[in-house]
Design a protein around this motif. Structure first.
Motif, PDB file in Angstrom:
ATOM      1  N   SER A 164      -8.237  -1.983 -10.994  1.00 39.93           N
ATOM      2  CA  SER A 164      -8.033  -0.540 -11.060  1.00 39.93           C
ATOM      3  C   SER A 164      -7.937   0.054  -9.659  1.00 39.93           C
ATOM      4  CB  SER A 164      -9.173   0.118 -11.840  1.00 39.93           C
ATOM      5  OG  SER A 164     -10.426  -0.154 -11.223  1.00 39.93           O
ATOM      6  N   LEU A 165      -8.749  -0.437  -8.712  1.00 40.97           N
ATOM      7  CA  LEU A 165      -8.676   0.057  -7.342  1.00 40.97           C
ATOM      8  C   LEU A 165      -7.342  -0.333  -6.701  1.00 40.97           C
ATOM      9  CD1 LEU A 165      -9.897   1.355  -4.800  1.00 40.97           C
ATOM     10  CD2 LEU A 165     -10.886  -0.889  -4.245  1.00 40.97           C
ATOM     11  N   LEU A 166      -6.903  -1.578  -6.911  1.00 40.59           N
ATOM     12  CA  LEU A 166      -5.641  -2.029  -6.324  1.00 40.59           C
ATOM     13  C   LEU A 166      -4.471  -1.201  -6.860  1.00 40.59           C
ATOM     14  CD1 LEU A 166      -6.165  -5.895  -6.348  1.00 40.59           C
ATOM     15  CD2 LEU A 166      -6.179  -4.371  -4.367  1.00 40.59           C
ATOM     16  N   ALA A 167      -4.525  -0.889  -8.152  1.00 40.06           N
ATOM     17  CA  ALA A 167      -3.466  -0.052  -8.730  1.00 40.06           C
ATOM     18  C   ALA A 167      -3.485   1.349  -8.134  1.00 40.06           C
ATOM     19  CB  ALA A 167      -3.626   0.006 -10.246  1.00 40.06           C
ATOM     20  N   GLU A 168      -4.678   1.839  -7.838  1.00 43.08           N
ATOM     21  CA  GLU A 168      -4.800   3.159  -7.234  1.00 43.08           C
ATOM     22  C   GLU A 168      -4.236   3.164  -5.814  1.00 43.08           C
ATOM     23  OE1 GLU A 168      -8.449   5.944  -5.533  1.00 43.08           O
ATOM     24  OE2 GLU A 168      -8.814   4.645  -7.259  1.00 43.08           O
ATOM     25  N   LEU A 169      -4.469   2.096  -5.075  1.00 47.33           N
ATOM     26  CA  LEU A 169      -4.040   2.033  -3.678  1.00 47.33           C
ATOM     27  C   LEU A 169      -2.572   1.667  -3.527  1.00 47.33           C
ATOM     28  CD1 LEU A 169      -7.102   0.149  -2.087  1.00 47.33           C
ATOM     29  CD2 LEU A 169      -6.691   2.614  -2.155  1.00 47.33           C
ATOM     30  N   CYS A 170      -2.049   0.898  -4.480  1.00 48.78           N
ATOM     31  CA  CYS A 170      -0.702   0.352  -4.329  1.00 48.78           C
ATOM     32  C   CYS A 170       0.268   0.768  -5.433  1.00 48.78           C
ATOM     33  CB  CYS A 170      -0.758  -1.179  -4.276  1.00 48.78           C
ATOM     34  SG  CYS A 170      -1.847  -1.839  -3.010  1.00 48.78           S
ATOM     35  N   GLY A 171      -0.251   1.367  -6.503  1.00 48.59           N
ATOM     36  CA  GLY A 171       0.600   1.650  -7.646  1.00 48.59           C
ATOM     37  C   GLY A 171       0.700   0.435  -8.542  1.00 48.59           C
ATOM     38  N   GLU A 172       1.056   0.665  -9.805  1.00 50.62           N
ATOM     39  CA  GLU A 172       1.117  -0.439 -10.763  1.00 50.62           C
ATOM     40  C   GLU A 172       2.127  -1.503 -10.344  1.00 50.62           C
ATOM     41  OE1 GLU A 172      -0.783  -0.977 -13.237  1.00 50.62           O
ATOM     42  OE2 GLU A 172      -1.843   0.940 -13.458  1.00 50.62           O
ATOM     43  N   ASP A 173       3.204  -1.085  -9.689  1.00 50.38           N
ATOM     44  CA  ASP A 173       4.262  -2.032  -9.316  1.00 50.38           C
ATOM     45  C   ASP A 173       4.082  -2.602  -7.914  1.00 50.38           C
ATOM     46  OD1 ASP A 173       5.488  -1.524 -11.765  1.00 50.38           O
ATOM     47  OD2 ASP A 173       6.637   0.164 -10.946  1.00 50.38           O
ATOM     48  N   GLY A 174       2.989  -2.209  -7.242  1.00 48.56           N
ATOM     49  CA  GLY A 174       2.788  -2.661  -5.869  1.00 48.56           C
ATOM     50  C   GLY A 174       1.740  -3.742  -5.723  1.00 48.56           C
ATOM     51  N   VAL A 175       1.329  -4.351  -6.844  1.00 47.67           N
ATOM     52  CA  VAL A 175       0.290  -5.389  -6.833  1.00 47.67           C
ATOM     53  C   VAL A 175       0.780  -6.587  -7.625  1.00 47.67           C
ATOM     54  CG1 VAL A 175      -2.090  -5.968  -7.388  1.00 47.67           C
ATOM     55  CG2 VAL A 175      -1.491  -3.615  -6.785  1.00 47.67           C
ATOM     56  N   VAL A 176       0.756  -7.760  -7.010  1.00 46.75           N
ATOM     57  CA  VAL A 176       1.091  -9.000  -7.708  1.00 46.75           C
ATOM     58  C   VAL A 176       0.083 -10.063  -7.287  1.00 46.75           C
ATOM     59  CG1 VAL A 176       2.788 -10.844  -8.024  1.00 46.75           C
ATOM     60  CG2 VAL A 176       3.542  -8.471  -7.858  1.00 46.75           C
ATOM     61  N   GLY A 177      -0.478 -10.771  -8.260  1.00 47.38           N
ATOM     62  CA  GLY A 177      -1.367 -11.889  -7.983  1.00 47.38           C
ATOM     63  C   GLY A 177      -0.628 -13.204  -8.110  1.00 47.38           C
ATOM     64  N   VAL A 178      -0.805 -14.088  -7.158  1.00 48.65           N
ATOM     65  CA  VAL A 178      -0.154 -15.399  -7.180  1.00 48.65           C
ATOM     66  C   VAL A 178      -1.240 -16.477  -7.204  1.00 48.65           C
ATOM     67  CG1 VAL A 178       1.436 -16.974  -6.029  1.00 48.65           C
ATOM     68  CG2 VAL A 178       1.788 -14.499  -5.865  1.00 48.65           C
ATOM     69  N   PRO A 179      -1.350 -17.243  -8.307  1.00 46.91           N
ATOM     70  CA  PRO A 179      -2.383 -18.290  -8.366  1.00 46.91           C
ATOM     71  C   PRO A 179      -2.153 -19.352  -7.299  1.00 46.91           C
ATOM     72  CG  PRO A 179      -1.472 -17.820 -10.542  1.00 46.91           C
ATOM     73  CD  PRO A 179      -0.576 -17.146  -9.548  1.00 46.91           C
ATOM     74  N   HIS A 180      -3.244 -19.971  -6.885  1.00 46.00           N
ATOM     75  CA  HIS A 180      -3.147 -21.088  -5.951  1.00 46.00           C
ATOM     76  C   HIS A 180      -2.554 -22.309  -6.650  1.00 46.00           C
ATOM     77  CE1 HIS A 180      -6.716 -19.211  -3.591  1.00 46.00           C
ATOM     78  NE2 HIS A 180      -5.555 -18.795  -3.123  1.00 46.00           N
ATOM     79  N   PRO A 181      -2.016 -23.222  -5.882  1.00 46.99           N
ATOM     80  CA  PRO A 181      -1.603 -24.501  -6.480  1.00 46.99           C
ATOM     81  C   PRO A 181      -2.788 -25.180  -7.162  1.00 46.99           C
ATOM     82  CG  PRO A 181      -0.743 -24.283  -4.246  1.00 46.99           C
ATOM     83  CD  PRO A 181      -1.701 -23.141  -4.443  1.00 46.99           C
ATOM     84  N   LYS A 182      -2.503 -25.931  -8.198  1.00 47.40           N
ATOM     85  CA  LYS A 182      -3.569 -26.594  -8.949  1.00 47.40           C
ATOM     86  C   LYS A 182      -4.211 -27.692  -8.111  1.00 47.40           C
ATOM     87  CE  LYS A 182      -1.739 -25.694 -13.572  1.00 47.40           C
ATOM     88  NZ  LYS A 182      -1.287 -26.292 -14.852  1.00 47.40           N
ATOM     89  N   THR A 183      -5.519 -27.874  -8.335  1.00 46.16           N
ATOM     90  CA  THR A 183      -6.260 -28.971  -7.703  1.00 46.16           C
ATOM     91  C   THR A 183      -6.982 -29.738  -8.790  1.00 46.16           C
ATOM     92  OG1 THR A 183      -8.179 -27.537  -7.363  1.00 46.16           O
ATOM     93  CG2 THR A 183      -6.592 -27.673  -5.566  1.00 46.16           C
ATOM     94  N   ASP A 184      -7.368 -30.985  -8.496  1.00 41.41           N
ATOM     95  CA  ASP A 184      -8.061 -31.765  -9.512  1.00 41.41           C
ATOM     96  C   ASP A 184      -9.490 -31.264  -9.670  1.00 41.41           C
ATOM     97  OD1 ASP A 184     -10.021 -33.588  -7.915  1.00 41.41           O
ATOM     98  OD2 ASP A 184      -8.112 -33.775  -6.845  1.00 41.41           O
ATOM     99  N   SER A 185     -10.128 -31.607 -10.768  1.00 35.04           N
ATOM    100  CA  SER A 185     -11.423 -31.029 -11.137  1.00 35.04           C
ATOM    101  C   SER A 185     -12.538 -31.409 -10.187  1.00 35.04           C
ATOM    102  CB  SER A 185     -11.810 -31.478 -12.559  1.00 35.04           C
ATOM    103  OG  SER A 185     -11.919 -32.896 -12.618  1.00 35.04           O
ATOM    104  N   PHE A 230       0.841  -1.196   0.000  1.00 34.44           N
ATOM    105  CA  PHE A 230       0.000   0.000   0.000  1.00 34.44           C
ATOM    106  C   PHE A 230       0.880   1.252   0.000  1.00 34.44           C
ATOM    107  CE2 PHE A 230      -2.933  -3.139   1.736  1.00 34.44           C
ATOM    108  CZ  PHE A 230      -4.104  -2.835   1.051  1.00 34.44           C
ATOM    109  N   LYS A 231       0.431   2.238  -0.760  1.00 34.10           N
ATOM    110  CA  LYS A 231       1.147   3.514  -0.773  1.00 34.10           C
ATOM    111  C   LYS A 231       1.141   4.150   0.612  1.00 34.10           C
ATOM    112  CE  LYS A 231      -0.130   4.735  -5.554  1.00 34.10           C
ATOM    113  NZ  LYS A 231      -0.905   5.728  -6.354  1.00 34.10           N
ATOM    114  N   SER A 232       0.002   4.005   1.306  1.00 35.01           N
ATOM    115  CA  SER A 232      -0.137   4.586   2.636  1.00 35.01           C
ATOM    116  C   SER A 232      -0.950   3.641   3.512  1.00 35.01           C
ATOM    117  CB  SER A 232      -0.849   5.944   2.558  1.00 35.01           C
ATOM    118  OG  SER A 232      -1.165   6.422   3.855  1.00 35.01           O
TER     119      SER A 232
END
Length: 533
Positions: free
Chosen positions: A487-508, A460-462
C-alpha cells in the motif's frame, strides 16, 4: 524504558545521584548507592544494572520522559591531561547530592572554555558497561585473562575464543555492534588497560568497614584521541561549568584494531536447513513489560532476554569486522519461524548472575547503538545483484546512476534489521536511466533466507523527498516482518509504478544464495519488466 519495571521501586523514580559501590565482605555481589526521588525504602541497585544508572534517569516511568539536562558537545584532544577531582569541587554546590560529594570525577576544560566535571562512573558506564556481565566483572582485576583467549593470527586478523568457563552469554553477541565493542575492549591495548584499571583501583582503594567492602569508583580512561562527546547535564552559564548527567554519544574513536576479528563461543550453533516440510520452530514473544527483580539470581537453563534501554551511540573512526565463528551445527526444520513467534516469554526476569538454582529467567541490558560508517563492509552480500546491474548496463544499455547501500534501522523490540548471524541487514537502492526515464531498483539482503523478498522496480511519483520516502519504506518493511508494504509503494509510485521481480530459483539447501549462471536470466526479466512500466 517504559517496558521495564524494577521491582521494589515506585513509579517515576528519578536517579538524583550515583554514590559509592559496596558489597558484603563475604559476598560477591556489588551494589550501587543511589539518591532517589521520591525517597523510598530501596536505596540501591546491583551493579548489574549499571547500564541504566545515569543521573536524572527516570526508572519505572508512567509516561515517556525526555532526556534531562542541557545538551553540550565537544572534542577531546586527549584524556591524558584530565585531572582527578571529587564532585564536591563542582562550583554549584546545590547541583551535587550529599550521597555523591566524595565520588571521583574527571575535570578538564573544553576548547570553548567550559569547565567539565565528568563523573568517572558515568564515563565507564558509557565506554564499557553495556551489559550486566561487563558491569559485574569489571571489578575483578583478572577476569579478561581468565575468560577470554586472544589469538593474533596476523597484523590484519585476530580471533577471540570465549572460554567454556566464561559467564559471557552467547546471546550478547547476536548484534554486530556488541561484538565490535567487546573486540575493542579485549584487543585495543588502550581500551583494555582502561577496563582492567577498574578492578585494580577497587583492590587498591576499596576499604572494609562494619562487614562491608566499599569503594568510590575510579579508573584510568583510555586516551580517546580526538573523540567527540555529546552529553547532557547541569550547566551554569555564569561560571561556565557543567556537571555531566549522561553521555549520549562518543564518536570518532581511534582504535588499534585488526581489520577482521573472529569470535567463537562454545554456545554458538549453526542451523542447517533440513529437507521436507517438517514443523515450525517457535520462539517466545516478548511481553508488554518486563519486571526486573534486583538482586535475585537467574536460571542458567533459560535463554537470556535482551532488555532495551536508552543507548549510548558509538562510532569508530575506522570500521572493522567482528563476526561469529560457528563450529557446531544443528538441524533446523524447514519453515523456521521468526524469533518473535510462539508463546509469551516470562515477564519476570533477573539481570544478575545465572545459576542452576536460580528461580527467574535471565535477562541482560542492550544499550549499544553502533553508528560506525561500515556499510561498505557488507557490499559483498550484493555481488550477484551488482553482476545483474552490470548485465543491464552492458547488454541493454541502461545507465547506472546513484547507488546507495543502507543498513536497515533498528526498531524497538525487533531484530529483523539483523541477519541470522547478527550482521546488519542492508538494502541497496540503485537509480537506472533509459530512454529519458528514471527508475529505482530496491534489493534487500535475504541471504539468511528469513524471507524471500522479490526485487522491487519503482518509478517514484516525486524524487523531491526521496530520502524521507526510503526511510518510511524501511520502517514499514520491518514492521511488516520483512514483507514489502504494497500500500505504501502504491502511494509513492502509483499502481502502475511498482513491479516485483522474483529472484532466480535456488535449491532447498541453499535458500537465499543465487547461482552466478542465473544472473543473465534475472537481468533479462528485470529489463522486460522495466519496459512495461
Amino acid at each position: 524504558m517504559r517496558s521495564i519495571h524494577f521491582e521494589g521501586l515506585v513509579d517515576d523514580t528519578k536517579i538524583l545521584s550515583v554514590g559509592s559501590l559496596f558489597r558484603k565482605q563475604e559476598g560477591t555481589r556489588w551494589g550501587v548507592n543511589l539518591g532517589l526521588s521520591p525517597t523510598q525504602h530501596k536505596t540501591s541497585l546491583t551493579l548489574s544494572n549499571a547500564p541504566v544508572l545515569a543521573r536524572r534517569r527516570v526508572l519505572n516511568p508512567s509516561s515517556e520522559t525526555p532526556l534531562a539536562g542541557y545538551s553540550l558537545s565537544w572534542s577531546v584532544a586527549s584524556t591524558e591531561h584530565w585531572e582527578n577531582k571529587i564532585l564536591e569541587d563542582y562550583p554549584i554546590p546545590k547541583a551535587v547530592g550529599a550521597l555523591e560529594r566524595k565520588e571521583w570525577c574527571f575535570y578538564f576544560m573544553t576548547d570553548k572554555g567550559v569547565q567539565i566535571f565528568l563523573p568517572q562512573f558515568e564515563l565507564a558506564r558509557a565506554l564499557f558497561f553495556h551489559n550486566a556481565y561487563l558491569s559485574r566483572t569489571a571489578l575483578e582485576s583478572d577476569c579478561l585473562n581468565v575468560e577470554f583467549d586472544i589469538q593474533r593470527i596476523s597484523s590484519a586478523a585476530a580471533r577471540i575464543n570465549i572460554l567454556p568457563s566464561s559467564g559471557y552469554s552467547p546471546n550478547l553477541l547476536d548484534e554486530y555492534g556488541s561484538r565490535r565493542l567487546l573486540s575493542w575492549l579485549l584487543i585495543d591495548p588502550d581500551a583494555r588497560a582502561s577496563f582492567e584499571s577498574i578492578g585494580r583501583y577497587q583492590k587498591l582503594n576499596g576499604y572494609d568497614k562494619s562487614g562491608y567492602r566499599s569503594w568510590h569508583f575510579q579508573f584510568e580512561p583510555p586516551k580517546l584521541l580526538g573523540a567527540q562527546f555529546e552529553v547532557r547535564g547541569h550547566f551554569d552559564r555564569e561560571q561556565q561549568c557543567m556537571l555531566v548527567y549522561e553521555i549520549v554519544s562518543i564518536r570518532d574513536i581511534k582504535a588499534d584494531m585488526p581489520e577482521m576479528i573472529e569470535i567463537h563461543h562454545p554456545g554458538f550453533k549453526e542451523n542447517v536447513r533440513g529437507q521436507g516440510t517438517g514443523g515450525v520452530r517457535s520462539f517466545p514473544e516478548r511481553p508488554a513489560e518486563h519486571t526486573v527483580h534486583d538482586g535475585e539470581e537467574g536460571n542458567a537453563d533459560h535463554q537470556r532476554v535482551p532488555l532495551s534501554a536508552p543507548p549510548v551511540a558509538f562510532e569508530f573512526a575506522k570500521a572493522f569486522v567482528a563476526r561469529k565463528v560457528v563450529n557446531k551445527k544443528q538441524l533446523a526444520v524447514s519453515g523456521r519461524a521468526d524469533r518473535e513467534a510462539g508463546n509469551t516469554a516470562s515477564s519476570h526476569v533477573s539481570v544478575d548472575e545465572t545459576t542452576v538454582s536460580g528461580n527467574l529467567p535471565g535477562a541482560d541490558w542492550d544499550t549499544v547503538v553502533d553508528e560506525t560508517d561500515d556499510v561498505h563492509l557488507y557490499a559483498n552480500k550484493f555481488d550477484c545483484f551488482q553482476n545483474m546491474l552490470n548485465e543491464l548496463s552492458a547488454r541493454y544499455g541502461w545507465v547506472i546512476g546513484s547507488k546507495q547501500l543502507r543498513k536497515l534501522p533498528q526498531l524497538p523490540r525487533s531484530k529483523k534489521h539483523l541477519l541470522n548471524n547478527g550482521d546488519p541487514r542492508c538494502m541497496a537502492v540503485v537509480k537506472l536511466i533509459a530512454q529519458g526515464k528514471s527508475y529505482h531498483i530496491v534489493e534487500v539482503d535475504t541471504s539468511d533466507a528469513r524471507n524471500l523478498l522479490s526485487t522491487q522496480l519503482l518509478r517514484f511519483k516525486s524524487l523531491h523527498k526521496l530520502e524521507d520516502q526510503l526511510k518510511e519504506l524501511e520502517i514499514k518493511l520491518l514492521q511488516g516482518s520483512l514483507r514489502w508494504p504494497n500500500s505504501l509503494l502504491a502511494e509513492l509510485c502509483g499502481e502502475d509504478g511498482v513491479v516485483g521481480v522474483p529472484h532466480p530459483k535456488t535449491d532447498s539447501m541453499h535458500k537465499g544464495c543465487l547461482r552466478p549462471d542465473s544472473v543473465s536470466k534475472w537481468a533479462a526479466r528485470i529489463h522486460a519488466k522495466m519496459m512495461a512500466i
